[in-house]
Design an enzyme around this catalytic site. Structure first.
Site, short mmCIF file in Angstrom:
data_model
loop_
_atom_site.label_atom_id
_atom_site.label_comp_id
_atom_site.label_asym_id
_atom_site.label_seq_id
_atom_site.Cartn_x
_atom_site.Cartn_y
_atom_site.Cartn_z
N GLY A 29 22.48 35.26 -6.62
CA GLY A 29 22.02 33.91 -6.91
C GLY A 29 22.56 33.39 -8.23
O GLY A 29 23.16 34.13 -9.02
N SER A 46 28.92 35.49 -14.23
CA SER A 46 29.06 36.26 -12.99
C SER A 46 28.77 37.74 -13.21
O SER A 46 29.25 38.35 -14.16
CB SER A 46 30.48 36.11 -12.44
OG SER A 46 30.60 36.77 -11.20
N SER A 75 29.88 32.04 -12.83
CA SER A 75 29.48 32.54 -11.51
C SER A 75 30.58 32.39 -10.46
O SER A 75 31.36 31.44 -10.50
CB SER A 75 28.26 31.73 -11.02
OG SER A 75 28.03 31.96 -9.64
N SER A 76 30.60 33.31 -9.51
CA SER A 76 31.60 33.26 -8.43
C SER A 76 31.35 32.05 -7.53
O SER A 76 32.23 31.68 -6.75
CB SER A 76 31.52 34.55 -7.61
OG SER A 76 30.18 34.72 -7.11
N HIS A 96 21.23 28.53 -6.24
CA HIS A 96 21.67 29.28 -5.05
C HIS A 96 20.93 30.61 -5.08
O HIS A 96 20.87 31.28 -6.12
CB HIS A 96 23.18 29.52 -5.10
CG HIS A 96 23.66 30.50 -4.07
ND1 HIS A 96 23.35 30.40 -2.74
CD2 HIS A 96 24.47 31.59 -4.21
CE1 HIS A 96 23.96 31.40 -2.09
NE2 HIS A 96 24.61 32.13 -2.95
N HIS A 98 19.60 34.19 -2.46
CA HIS A 98 19.69 34.92 -1.20
C HIS A 98 18.26 35.26 -0.77
O HIS A 98 17.99 36.37 -0.31
CB HIS A 98 20.53 36.18 -1.37
CG HIS A 98 22.00 35.90 -1.48
ND1 HIS A 98 22.95 36.72 -0.94
CD2 HIS A 98 22.68 34.90 -2.06
CE1 HIS A 98 24.15 36.23 -1.19
NE2 HIS A 98 24.00 35.13 -1.87
N ASP A 121 6.33 17.48 2.47
CA ASP A 121 6.08 17.03 1.10
C ASP A 121 7.34 17.06 0.24
O ASP A 121 7.43 16.37 -0.77
CB ASP A 121 5.03 17.93 0.44
CG ASP A 121 3.60 17.51 0.80
OD1 ASP A 121 2.68 18.32 0.59
OD2 ASP A 121 3.44 16.38 1.30
N HIS A 170 25.38 32.85 5.22
CA HIS A 170 25.35 33.12 3.78
C HIS A 170 23.91 32.99 3.29
O HIS A 170 23.13 33.93 3.47
CB HIS A 170 26.32 32.16 3.07
CG HIS A 170 26.48 32.41 1.60
ND1 HIS A 170 27.38 31.74 0.82
CD2 HIS A 170 25.83 33.25 0.77
CE1 HIS A 170 27.29 32.16 -0.43
NE2 HIS A 170 26.34 33.07 -0.49
N TYR A 227 13.50 8.42 5.55
CA TYR A 227 14.75 8.04 6.21
C TYR A 227 15.75 7.48 5.22
O TYR A 227 16.55 6.62 5.55
CB TYR A 227 14.50 7.02 7.33
CG TYR A 227 13.70 7.59 8.51
CD1 TYR A 227 12.53 6.99 8.92
CD2 TYR A 227 14.12 8.75 9.14
CE1 TYR A 227 11.80 7.51 9.97
CE2 TYR A 227 13.40 9.28 10.20
CZ TYR A 227 12.22 8.67 10.61
OH TYR A 227 11.50 9.19 11.63
O1 LIG Z 1 26.50 34.42 -2.95
C1 LIG Z 1 26.89 35.30 -3.66
C2 LIG Z 1 27.70 36.37 -3.08
O2 LIG Z 1 27.70 36.22 -1.66
C3 LIG Z 1 26.53 35.22 -5.13
O3 LIG Z 1 25.43 34.35 -5.23
C4 LIG Z 1 26.05 36.46 -5.82
O4 LIG Z 1 26.85 37.55 -5.61
C5 LIG Z 1 25.96 36.14 -7.32
O5 LIG Z 1 27.30 36.01 -7.82
P1 LIG Z 1 27.49 35.65 -9.38
O6 LIG Z 1 26.88 36.78 -10.18
O7 LIG Z 1 26.76 34.35 -9.65
O8 LIG Z 1 28.99 35.53 -9.55
#
Ligand SMILES: O=C(CO)[C@@H](O)[C@@H](O)COP(=O)(O)O
Length: 230
Positions: A29, A46, A75-76, A96, A98, A121, A170, A227
């Site tokens: 994330g 990252s 971050s990637s 982002h 997981h 909501d 993903h 909408y």
């Molecule tokens: O989605 C992914 C990998 O699928 C990334 O969120 C996760 O590996 C975190 O990467 P980072 O440390 O933010 O580069």
């Protein structure tokens, strides 16, 4: 404290909130924030374990992805965040995760249907799942294309009315007016994903009438917000 240091503090606290809410483990994330006047995005570094992370580790980049400040690698997922900031002009933060149930709906390739007032909501419609990416897209600039496919999924709908998406196979991305609001929307997305998974297993023919949805969404976002009119 300079505005950049303030944003680094905000983004750091938002990333730590992902851990606090149980939405990420290991280094999964990331959260970013944008300083639109300066054209700078600040994002998590990252591959750094959250328990070793500090505010000064956050990385500042320009809208072309060039690093402008910071010792570590951004971050990637940086390219995905940048696409969203360029396409969704009202957002100030992107998150982002997981998170388990959100990632499960993404892996199932299914949008989270709008069947509850909790969902209504915060999201005025189903939380969409993106399409499959083509082989060429997968082998190309994958992270940038991930953002492009998210933007394509929304078309001309107001992204502030559905502040999140499931990237197929993903995991979720969410956004908001600030990094903290983006994280709040990640918390809600995971909760409604969990509720939806249980409800769907109990009754695959889920439904919810439009009037109840509209009432709840407008209660939070004002009249005519539904909408995308707002
Ligand atoms: O989605 C992914 C990998 O699928 C990334 O969120 C996760 O590996 C975190 O990467 P980072 O440390 O933010 O580069």
């Amino acid at each position: 404290m300079s505005s950049l240091e303030e944003m680094k503090k905000q983004v750091f606290e938002a990333n730590m909130a992902l851990v606090g809410h149980g939405l990420v483990i290991l280094t999964w994330g990331n959260v970013s924030g944008i300083m639109r006047a300066e054209g700078i995005v600040v994002i998590k570094p990252s591959g750094v374990p959250y328990d070793e992370m500090k505010a000064e580790d956050m990385v500042a980049i320009d809208l072309d992805g060039n690093k402008v400040e910071g010792k570590l690698k951004p971050s990637s997922d940086t390219a995905t965040h940048l696409v969203l900031y360029k396409a969704f002009k009202e957002i100030g933060g992107v998150a982002h995760t997981h998170s388990t149930h959100g990632a499960a709906w993404a892996q199932a390739g299914m949008s989270i249907p709008l069947t509850g007032t909790t969902h209504a909501d915060y999201f005025s419609d189903a939380i969409p799942c993106t399409r499959d990416m083509t082989q060429a897209e997968i082998e190309g600039e994958f992270e940038k294309t991930t953002g492009d496919v998210i933007v394509e999924t929304f078309g001309n709908r107001n992204p502030m009315h559905i502040p999140g998406v499931l990237v197929k196979n993903h995991a979720p991305f969410t956004w908001g007016k600030s990094p903290a609001e983006a994280v709040r929307n990640s918390v809600v997305l995971e909760e409604v994903a969990k509720m939806g998974a249980i409800a769907h297993s109990l009754n695959p023919n889920l439904s919810m009438n439009d009037h109840l949805t509209r009432k709840h969404f407008e209660r939070k976002h004002g009249p005519n917000a539904y909408y995308g009119q707002g």
